[in-house]
Design a protein around this motif. Sequence first.
Motif, mmCIF file in Angstrom:
data_model
loop_
_atom_site.group_PDB
_atom_site.id
_atom_site.type_symbol
_atom_site.label_atom_id
_atom_site.label_comp_id
_atom_site.label_asym_id
_atom_site.label_seq_id
_atom_site.Cartn_x
_atom_site.Cartn_y
_atom_site.Cartn_z
ATOM 1 N N TYR A 408 9.610 36.311 -27.276
ATOM 2 C CA TYR A 408 9.080 37.491 -26.584
ATOM 3 C C TYR A 408 9.386 37.372 -25.095
ATOM 4 C CZ TYR A 408 5.340 34.023 -25.952
ATOM 5 O OH TYR A 408 4.639 32.883 -25.692
ATOM 6 N N GLY A 409 9.330 38.513 -24.406
ATOM 7 C CA GLY A 409 9.521 38.499 -22.962
ATOM 8 C C GLY A 409 8.344 37.844 -22.270
ATOM 9 N N GLU A 410 8.618 37.104 -21.189
ATOM 10 C CA GLU A 410 7.540 36.367 -20.519
ATOM 11 C C GLU A 410 7.825 36.247 -19.023
ATOM 12 O OE1 GLU A 410 4.967 32.408 -21.532
ATOM 13 O OE2 GLU A 410 7.133 32.131 -21.449
ATOM 14 N N THR A 411 6.751 36.305 -18.254
ATOM 15 C CA THR A 411 6.820 36.016 -16.818
ATOM 16 C C THR A 411 6.204 34.638 -16.603
ATOM 17 O OG1 THR A 411 6.621 38.350 -16.227
ATOM 18 C CG2 THR A 411 6.096 36.729 -14.522
ATOM 19 N N THR A 412 6.925 33.757 -15.987
ATOM 20 C CA THR A 412 6.393 32.422 -15.709
ATOM 21 C C THR A 412 6.490 32.144 -14.214
ATOM 22 O OG1 THR A 412 8.510 31.273 -15.967
ATOM 23 C CG2 THR A 412 7.177 31.591 -17.954
ATOM 24 N N TYR A 413 5.817 31.072 -13.802
ATOM 25 C CA TYR A 413 5.813 30.666 -12.407
ATOM 26 C C TYR A 413 6.151 29.181 -12.318
ATOM 27 C CZ TYR A 413 3.411 35.102 -11.773
ATOM 28 O OH TYR A 413 3.088 36.439 -11.773
#
Length: 851
Positions: A408-413
Amino acid sequence: MDMNIGTRYNFRENEAKWQKAWAKAALFKAKEETPKYYVLEMLPYPSGRLHMGHVRNYIIGDVIARYKRASGYAVLHPMGWDAFGLPAENAAILHGVHPKVWTLENIASMKEEMISLGISYDWDREFSTCSPDYYRHEQKIFLDFLKNDIAYRKESFVNWDPVEGTVLANEQVIDGKGWRSGAPIERRKLSQWFLRITDFSKELLEDLSLVNEWPEQVKTMQINWIGRSEGARIRFPLIEREGVLEAFSTRPDVLFGASFLAISPDHPFVEELAKTVPSLQLFVAECRASGTSLREIETAEKKGFDTGLTVHHPFLKDFPLPLYVANFVLMDYGTGVVYGCPAHDERDYVFAKKYKLPILPVVQAPQEEPLPYMGEGVLINSDFLNGLSVEEGIKEVIRHLVAKNLGYGETTYKLRDWGISRQRYWGCPIPIIHCPHCGLVPVADDQLPVVLPDDVTFDQPGNPLDLHPTWKYVDCPTCGHAAERETDTFDTFMDSSWYFARYCAPHATQPIDKEKAEFWMPVDQYIGGIEHAILHLLYSRFFTKALRRCGYWTLSEPFKNLLTQGMVCHETYKDQAGAWLYPHDVEKRDGRFVKIADGSPVKVGRSEKMSKSKWNVIPAAKIVEAYGADTARLFMLSDSPPERDFEWTEAGIEGSWRYINKVWRLVTSHLSDIREVKRGEDTVSSFSARALALRKMTHKTIAHVTEDIERFHYNRYVARLREFSNALEDFSATEMSERWALKEALHTLVVLLSPALPHVAETLWEALGHPPFILNHPWPKADPALLQEDSVTIAVQVNGKMRGTLDIPPQLSADEVKERALALSTVGPLVQGKDIKKFIYIQGKIANVVV
């Protein structure tokens, strides 16, 4: 000139006099009135004597503090001490002095030197972070973080020095060895305390838009450190055994070019696998013995261990990917698993070449490029992605991963949770008790502070708190059984992440007085070095938001404006044996540098930031003793803008001393002229041309200097005052209106000088017949009528080409300007008989005739 006033300014007498008077009058005591202004320099570490590199920071803050006070603001300008830290423990080991004794002696010395510089601190608000009166509140904040699930404990890999028996920061590991012991560093898994800064990643990033007055460089550094990444989390099912490994990638579009999966040596899956594979155990041990910082790992030789296991490719049924344990994959970044696409990543390309893995290009460059190619292009060799751009391919592959339940699409830091445990004595004790029956038990609020014991020794490796015979042994407050205190102490960045809030009410019984904090906060002007752009400033922003979550206040950001001052630099010197030398041990003879003691040659190094480690420091006390505090202050302000580096020169300090004496002579030589002007007379009926010209210069100087201080153009501020005083030197009053204008000018000069040269200004203010203190005198306001020019010179163009100039009154209308422009001998003939399509006039600057 009065006979009792000398031609040379007596700084020793006057500086001591005014510093005593300011203290007696409590002149710098902050009052909760509006408008308010909170100015703060970064909390200093009490390392010993001040050098001129320190002084610049404090003087920058003092100028704005004094200016704002004179401008009608209630100013809070406090000072304290970031007093915990490793240098004190090093001093204890090296010199046999207790860290507390070393620290408190340094604080006393530095405070005395700060007072000698005339800095306008409210010393009633002073505290040191090593005082139990301060750190009891830090312990309370930690317990509130624990209650709100911001603090937690987990196992984490650390750099362990087996000789010192302590954890080292990455910066303390040099070539894989302890910076002090020289012992090979081990990566150990220890239980550590953490703060969930990652819960605030999005807010920390987005709220940078709220701090518009921060340098863009600092904001960019924080953006990069937080490291927001858009991509996909991809599941790779294991083939030979049960389980799934997950990898995050910002480039899922190149998934069809994958040729291997790499996993961190510290991944739990690897730990479990290594239990039955001795050769893998050796490889993991080798990885843990190598460099531990991100930089070292990125530059190290890429090594892998083939586990013999494979994983399913999400889209290629007959193309399993081999699973390698790789030394370049970090458990602390992403998931600890990455997929390798050698054709489009340099690190993967090197790894694939070494281990003879397939290299399949899946991005076609606009023109032929060597591999690895990492630019934009069209996707190829990628089934349903063929022909798409990289951006289109990312969206499409995520859609397919979701459909197959493989990602799935994900935003990480990139930002990791903040590890705050330190295995050191000289830090704030962590208020936790370890009970074998109850587990982790917080110390009750009414039992705070947990105080450091004084009777510790540093004669054996390890944490003195852990080795103390009695301190750590306590009864569990819950069940009463024998238990032990936490012997780790807090990272000292904890101490400096909330101190600015404590200044608002330093004697409050709670950590932060909400009402007073919300009156003074945010800090209106914060000043410090750019080297703190990441850790201190980011942690302070995080603390502000975490404290808000715990109900301490409603603030979102701690610092409204930020100035990152440049460094004070000086040449470095070494003797023939390579030992560092102080500048005062060196002199120039016959064109070369030698040691003063024996005349031996000296090697001159490049000019660098003043640093005690390289001995290229100029002690502040020596300058104050030789020239006075105001001379030191003036030189720190005059040479370059505050945000730029500053080169120390003996000629510069001499020049500042000469200017102070020049101003002293200028004002005192006109005292008799000034006294002829009737006391209390506000104006005269008319002014001579010379008097009016002087008044205009005075008010223009007020306007320019005010703007310069507001914008921190301190070097311009000083330059304008030099110009103004030069003009006053050449002015001689011959009648009353000129004497009145001269009195106004000299009074103005002294007031404008006062933020930079407070002792000189107070002394001259008194000589001019005023009661103390000049700080209570309002900042002068420029009269708009006196800022008007009698005439301005404008450029005259024809069709955009310069054809002449006009001297005109600034208030002239556009029609009048047009008439005069067309009358110019260089313009009239060019437009005669032609149709004037347009006349453009920018007032006071330019006129353009369009034909």
